[in-house]
Enzyme design. Structure first.
Site, mmCIF file in Angstrom:
data_model
loop_
_atom_site.group_PDB
_atom_site.id
_atom_site.type_symbol
_atom_site.label_atom_id
_atom_site.label_comp_id
_atom_site.label_asym_id
_atom_site.label_seq_id
_atom_site.Cartn_x
_atom_site.Cartn_y
_atom_site.Cartn_z
ATOM 1 N N ASP A 82 -17.317 15.661 75.276
ATOM 2 C CA ASP A 82 -17.442 17.496 75.250
ATOM 3 C C ASP A 82 -15.805 17.866 75.469
ATOM 4 O O ASP A 82 -15.480 17.631 77.028
ATOM 5 C CB ASP A 82 -18.205 17.190 76.343
ATOM 6 C CG ASP A 82 -19.273 17.477 76.274
ATOM 7 O OD1 ASP A 82 -20.176 15.960 75.993
ATOM 8 O OD2 ASP A 82 -20.361 17.881 75.955
ATOM 9 N N HIS A 124 -14.632 21.377 74.593
ATOM 10 C CA HIS A 124 -15.044 22.354 75.113
ATOM 11 C C HIS A 124 -13.706 23.393 75.081
ATOM 12 O O HIS A 124 -13.025 23.878 76.067
ATOM 13 C CB HIS A 124 -16.027 22.377 76.288
ATOM 14 C CG HIS A 124 -17.256 22.121 76.861
ATOM 15 N ND1 HIS A 124 -17.692 23.028 76.292
ATOM 16 C CD2 HIS A 124 -17.658 21.246 77.264
ATOM 17 C CE1 HIS A 124 -19.503 22.671 76.403
ATOM 18 N NE2 HIS A 124 -18.844 21.469 77.041
ATOM 19 N N ASP A 162 -20.651 19.201 71.471
ATOM 20 C CA ASP A 162 -19.549 20.422 72.386
ATOM 21 C C ASP A 162 -18.164 20.742 71.917
ATOM 22 O O ASP A 162 -17.405 20.257 73.237
ATOM 23 C CB ASP A 162 -20.034 20.078 73.812
ATOM 24 C CG ASP A 162 -21.639 20.883 74.413
ATOM 25 O OD1 ASP A 162 -22.483 21.124 73.112
ATOM 26 O OD2 ASP A 162 -21.920 20.841 75.452
ATOM 27 N N ASN A 220 -25.352 21.177 72.288
ATOM 28 C CA ASN A 220 -25.913 22.381 72.017
ATOM 29 C C ASN A 220 -25.302 23.850 72.779
ATOM 30 O O ASN A 220 -26.466 25.210 71.474
ATOM 31 C CB ASN A 220 -26.490 21.689 73.653
ATOM 32 C CG ASN A 220 -25.696 22.080 74.667
ATOM 33 O OD1 ASN A 220 -25.107 21.084 74.889
ATOM 34 N ND2 ASN A 220 -25.800 23.158 75.923
ATOM 35 N N HIS A 221 -23.862 23.713 73.231
ATOM 36 C CA HIS A 221 -23.192 24.457 72.583
ATOM 37 C C HIS A 221 -22.748 24.998 71.333
ATOM 38 O O HIS A 221 -22.854 26.366 70.742
ATOM 39 C CB HIS A 221 -21.838 24.706 73.267
ATOM 40 C CG HIS A 221 -21.839 24.594 74.367
ATOM 41 N ND1 HIS A 221 -21.432 25.538 75.046
ATOM 42 C CD2 HIS A 221 -22.206 23.977 74.924
ATOM 43 C CE1 HIS A 221 -22.062 25.695 76.564
ATOM 44 N NE2 HIS A 221 -21.578 24.540 76.731
ATOM 45 N N HIS A 248 -22.574 15.698 77.275
ATOM 46 C CA HIS A 248 -23.734 16.776 77.637
ATOM 47 C C HIS A 248 -23.528 17.141 79.069
ATOM 48 O O HIS A 248 -24.293 17.766 79.037
ATOM 49 C CB HIS A 248 -24.565 16.733 77.076
ATOM 50 C CG HIS A 248 -26.558 17.412 76.911
ATOM 51 N ND1 HIS A 248 -26.048 18.816 77.037
ATOM 52 C CD2 HIS A 248 -27.218 16.990 77.698
ATOM 53 C CE1 HIS A 248 -27.067 19.691 77.226
ATOM 54 N NE2 HIS A 248 -27.467 18.386 77.694
#
Length: 225
Positions: A20, A22, A49, A75-76, A188
């Site tokens: 991820d 981010h 993500d 999910n983001h 995740h």
């Protein structure tokens, strides 16, 4: 909505997999340099993500235009796509997504279109190590369930993007095999180190360690071989 995409083998360079991101665009480029990533022939597959929390989510989304960068939907990304005013949009605002709500409605629509166009829920990547699966959070026990999934397979897609159940099972010492695929790579779960099941790897180390995990296909294969 594209759920699954087959990716042909890379005969010119190496394939790499990143946890991820981010929004940590600069950290990603620094880590790629440390891996001696060749932008001319190598490919980077993100486990999803790519947005939120970090300082440059938009730059990370713009990577989707690059021929060497691929990302599944996490999910983001699912939160980013949520309807304005929905509960999921509210959660997004409080989960590192403030930057998105500071964008104009036109820019929000553009970014949503990027995710819709380029981010399926899963990849199957051909390689000399066998077929490699990528999905964000967890996998069905039979990989073909994702390969053949439809938009009305709501629970399957939700698990793929959100569920930590498999990771928690593995943390408790349970082991099980994902069938019809050589191995699967996930993100995740905010792990401190790469965590493995029989043929699954979770590589989301950024939040716990402030380091991005990037593994080549060969390194990933050696971890689970």
């Amino acid at each position: 909505m594209q759920i699954h995409k087959n990716i042909p083998a890379n005969h010119k360079g190496q394939d790499f997999f990143v946890g991820d991101i981010h929004g940590e665009y600069d950290l990603l480029l620094t880590t790629l340099a440390q891996c001696q990533f060749n932008f001319e022939c190598d490919r980077l597959f993100s486990v999803g993500d790519i947005v939120d929390r970090g300082v440059d989510s938009i730059a990370c989304l713009e990577l989707l235009h690059k021929p060497w960068f691929y990302a599944v939907r996490g999910n983001h990304e699912e939160m980013l796509l949520a309807d304005e005013g929905s509960e999921l949009a509210r959660i997004h605002r409080n989960a590192g997504g403030e930057w998105f709500f500071q964008c104009s409605s036109q820019e929000q629509s553009r970014l949503k279109a990027l995710v819709e166009q380029y981010c399926p829920f899963a990849f199957t990547i051909e390689s000399k190590f066998g077929d490699i699966g990528v999905c964000h959070a967890s996998s069905p026990l039979y990989w073909s369930a994702l390969q053949n999934a439809h938009v009305d397979n709501i629970e399957l897609l939700k698990d793929c993007a959100w569920s930590t159940k498999q990771y928690q099972q593995v943390k408790k010492g349970e082991v099980f095999h994902i069938n019809e695929i050589t191995f699967v790579i996930h993100g995740h779960v905010n792990c401190a180190r790469v965590t493995t099941n029989l043929n699954q790897l979770w590589i989301d180390t950024l939040m716990r360690t402030r380091r991005l995990t990037i593994l080549s296909a060969q390194q990933a294969y050696m971890v689970i071989a």
